[in-house]
Design an enzyme around this catalytic site. Structure first.
Site, PDB file in Angstrom:
ATOM      1  N   ASP A   1      36.653  45.749  27.485  1.00 17.26           N
ATOM      2  CA  ASP A   1      36.545  44.462  26.812  1.00 17.26           C
ATOM      3  C   ASP A   1      35.713  44.552  25.547  1.00 17.26           C
ATOM      4  OD1 ASP A   1      38.246  42.843  28.130  1.00 17.26           O
ATOM      5  OD2 ASP A   1      36.743  41.719  29.255  1.00 17.26           O
TER       6      ASP A   1
ATOM      7  N   ASP B   1      34.592  36.498  41.203  1.00 19.60           N
ATOM      8  CA  ASP B   1      34.977  37.312  42.350  1.00 19.60           C
ATOM      9  C   ASP B   1      34.786  36.559  43.658  1.00 19.60           C
ATOM     10  OD1 ASP B   1      32.241  37.380  41.861  1.00 19.60           O
ATOM     11  OD2 ASP B   1      32.322  39.409  41.076  1.00 19.60           O
TER      12      ASP B   1
END
Ligand SMILES: *[C@@H]1O[C@H](CO)[C@@H](O)[C@H](O)[C@H]1NC(C)=O
Ligand SMILES: CC(=O)N[C@H]1CO[C@H](CO)[C@@H](O)[C@@H]1O
Length: 732
Positions: free
Chosen positions: A143, A446
């Protein structure tokens, strides 16, 4: 069920054992609960008449109600603990040639915070898994969109041609080169070819570090791979097209190591970033990976690791397969979570980074109710669950060949077709981030994704072998630790308020025990209020000489004593049982307090600000690599303060406040010479004294230390002024 040819009688691939002494523990927990109820009764039956004291008393009661309630929640993870073990020999006996494809996602976000060397060590360690090579595919999601990371991965792809055969030939562990080379040297004097591979590694490291220092990739390297030309059109980390490069194409018969063995597929992906599109952090990266990998390798199982978390056990994939492929229960399991363990913990674990009680006790307790949380790293998922699949009784594991692209589409054609899937616009108008893939809009994407998987009917498994599967890097300063917990507590608290709250959405979908277990973490943040109250008010009233607890001779003193003593003994017992030391336990108690009074407070405030649409307080993730001085202090277990932070001001003020209250309060008590005073203030003296003793490293940092890690003078001054002012206000 079951694979026809093996018959119904096939032995299971994994085993689940219940914890020992379960009933003894339950009896103990009930007695503790009675003690807590007695404390509540005492509060209700002894409300003082004086109006001011009545308020103080009622808030104290509320705090104790909360603590009691929270304690009940924590019983859910102790009530029904289970431990898992696997039978890998049975797995290879039955399924060696039918093992599923595994796609491994390594996520990195920033080449300065997470140096490329770290990332490629993780990549190399997972490439070297003891698993059929042609079924492994490794994806590095960058990223940071950094050509340095790309370059490092390119180097790693070359180095892997030497490293993988070396690992397999000598069966070495761990398979992260950096970790392996840093283990005791006498372990591997016998390994032939060691010095030459070590030299290769060091040369590679040198080239990468040189490029990092230079700040750009040298021209002669850039010409070696077509991939670098992608960076000609990259304007910044936040504004660039998708870059997808298949560095090793596992399907290509020419992709072999120096011994002619197959190599795993290795892919570099940096998804498109545009200022006009929000990137959705790691969840966005994961979803792009899920889609892109489905075009390239489409492994049935997805392993997700952070780039600082290397594999410490080359058998972990097989362990995970034992759960997924078990004929009896395998079809229920959505993911297998390994614990988050660390390889740079110090002897006394001063920041309680090991989180050993969560790892050793709590998660095995959650496992007993069908599901440890998905914590974002060291986790094996079934692909279809992660992309939104619902559990059904008839679900069966398919052993079909997994490569979608048996038709020999060349790597560059593949890049072209798969690349589109990582573009910003791709998700528009789709269910990605909602019903498919990882969920968006929560700092702990998550955990909330794991929860929604549980709510869809799946179970998960916690697998915690003695030799840890993955090792990461723990925070090495107090600031990092507190900021990390702030982010976690904030994210978990948002889950309660979201539409996926375990107490709302979870009802009827997951077991009560699991709901309660989720709540332990979701309610981290609100703990700040009662803890702050408890660490300020009783001390201030000690100073005033007003008792808020039963006198030592009263029968009501007993429940307090029982609850305090047994709580201390049981938490100490848990620590010692899992191989920790008294010192570690004591440090953990301190961090427990610090987290509650700072991290959770800011997490709580920020969540509320968020709900009402304000910007948040803006604590950021900091680099995990720190300068040499700081590392040295970390290794010596000296607490690191260093820079001024609102969190440190709170910690220092609380420490000063309690010190002043204790000393001044005791002095006033002695002057007063009423003997009954000490009896009725005993518990407050005890509490205040405890707070002073646990804060010793703070006083040390405020007044005695000379090194750069001490508290900044501005914090010292502010905390003294605030503490003394508060004491005067309460007295006069
Ligand atoms: C990591 O693996 C090595 C063997 O490769 C083992 O000796 C060590 O104990 C493991 N570390 C942990 C924390 O389990
Ligand atoms: C990356 C990092 O901080 N590594 C450190 C982990 O801890 C050991 C000692 O405990 C240090 O030597 C490492 O530098």
């Amino acid at each position: 069920m079951g694979n026809g040819s093996e018959g119904e009688g096939a032995l299971p691939l994994f085993e689940t054992k219940e914890a020992k002494f379960k009933n003894a523990y339950r009896l103990f927990a009930i007695s503790m609960f009675i003690g807590i109820c007695m404390i509540w009764v005492y509060r209700i039956t002894h409300i003082p008449l004086n109006l001011e004291e009545k308020w103080v008393w009622m808030l104290l009661f509320l705090s104790e109600l909360w603590f009691g309630f929270y304690w009940v929640l924590t019983q859910s993870v102790r009530w029904n603990r289970v431990y898992r073990s696997t039978f890998k020999d049975r797995l290879s006996h039955r399924y060696e040639d039918k093992l599923p494809g595994v796609d491994i996602f390594v996520c990195t976000a920033d080449p300065t915070i997470e140096p490329p060397m770290m990332a490629i060590n993780t990549v190399l360690s997972v490439m070297a898994y003891n698993y059929p090579t042609e079924k492994l595919s490794v994806y590095l999601s960058d990223d940071g969109g950094s050509d340095l990371t790309f370059y490092a991965l390119l180097e790693a792809s070359e180095f892997s041609k030497y490293w993988l055969p070396f690992c397999k030939k000598f069966n070495i562990e761990p398979r992260s080169p950096a970790a392996y080379f840093s283990t005791e040297s006498d372990l591997f004097v016998d390994v032939e070819g060691l010095s030459s591979i070590k030299q290769l590694y060091e040369e590679m490291e040198n080239r990468i570090e040189t490029a990092a220092k230079l700040g750009r990739i040298p021209e002669e390297i850039r010409t070696k791979h077509k991939g670098f030309s992608e960076w000609n059109s990259v304007s910044s980390q936040r504004d660039h097209q998708t870059i997808l490069q298949v560095l090793i194409d596992g399907r290509n018969p020419n992709a072999v190591d120096i011994d002619g063995g197959a190599l795993p597929t290795l892919v570099y992906l940096s998804r498109e970033k545009r200022p006009s599109h929000h990137h959705k952090f790691k969840a966005g990266a994961m979803n792009a990976l899920i889609r892109v990998s489905s075009k390239i390798s489409n492994g049935k199982i997805i392993l997700n690791v952070d780039c600082d978390m290397y594999s410490n056990n080359s058998e972990s994939v097989r362990d995970a397969c034992c759960f997924f492929m078990d004929e009896q229960k395998g079809h229920e399991i959505a993911f297998v979570q390994f614990p988050q363990s660390f390889d740079n913990l110090t002897k006394n674990d001063i920041y309680a980074s090991s989180m050993s009680i969560i790892g050793e006790v709590e998660f095995s307790g959650i496992d007993g109710y069908g599901g440890p949380l998905y914590i974002g790293t060291g986790c094996f998922h079934r692909r279809e669950t992660l992309s939104g699949g619902k559990y059904s009784e008839n679900y069966k594991f398919e052993y079909k060949e997994n490569f979608v692209n048996q038709v020999q589409e060349s790597a560059s054609e593949l890049e072209k077709t798969a690349k589109i899937l990582a573009d910003c616009a791709f998700e528009e108008g789709t269910q990605w981030g909602k019903e498919m893939g990882l969920k968006y809009g929560c700092p702990v994407e998550d955990v909330i994704t794991g929860l929604s998987i549980h709510c869809r009917g799946w179970k998960s498994v916690y697998f915690n072998p003695t030799r840890k599967g993955f090792l990461g890097i723990a925070p090495t300063t107090l600031g990092q630790t507190l900021v990390q917990h702030k982010r976690w507590s904030e994210g978990d608290f948002q889950i309660i308020l979201s539409k996926y709250g375990p107490l709302s959405y979870g009802v009827g979908r997951i077991k009560l025990g699991l709901q309660m277990a989720y709540c332990i973490y979701c309610f981290w943040a609100p703990n700040c209020l009662p803890t702050l109250y408890y660490s300020v008010i009783p001390s201030l009233y000690l100073l005033k000489g007003i008792s808020l607890f039963p006198r030592i001779t009263s029968p009501w003193f007993l429940p307090f004593a029982y609850v305090i003593i047994t709580e201390i003994l049981s938490s100490l017992g848990e620590f010692l049982c899992f191989g920790s030391t008294l010192q570690c336990w004591w440090n953990e108690q301190r961090i427990w307090l610090f987290k509650r009074t700072t991290s959770y407070l800011f997490g709580f405030i920020d969540t509320l600000l968020n709900v009402f649409g304000f910007a948040n307080s803006g604590f950021d993730i900091t680099a995990k690599l720190t300068d040499e001085d700081v590392s040295k202090r970390y290794e010596k277990d000296i607490m690191e303060f260093g820079n001024s932070s609102p969190m440190f001001i709170i910690l220092a003020t609380l420490a000063m406040l309690n010190l002043v209250c204790l000393l001044w309060g005791l002095q006033r008590m002695i002057m007063n010479t009423k003997t009954s005073n000490f009896e009725s203030l005993f518990l407050q003296v005890l509490l205040c004294g405890f707070l002073v003793v646990i804060n010793l490293p703070i006083y040390n940092g405020l007044f005695f230390r000379k090194d750069n890690g001490r508290m900044p003078t501005s914090v010292t001054v502010k905390s003294i002024i605030l503490a003394v002012l508060t004491c005067f206000l309460i007295l006069y």
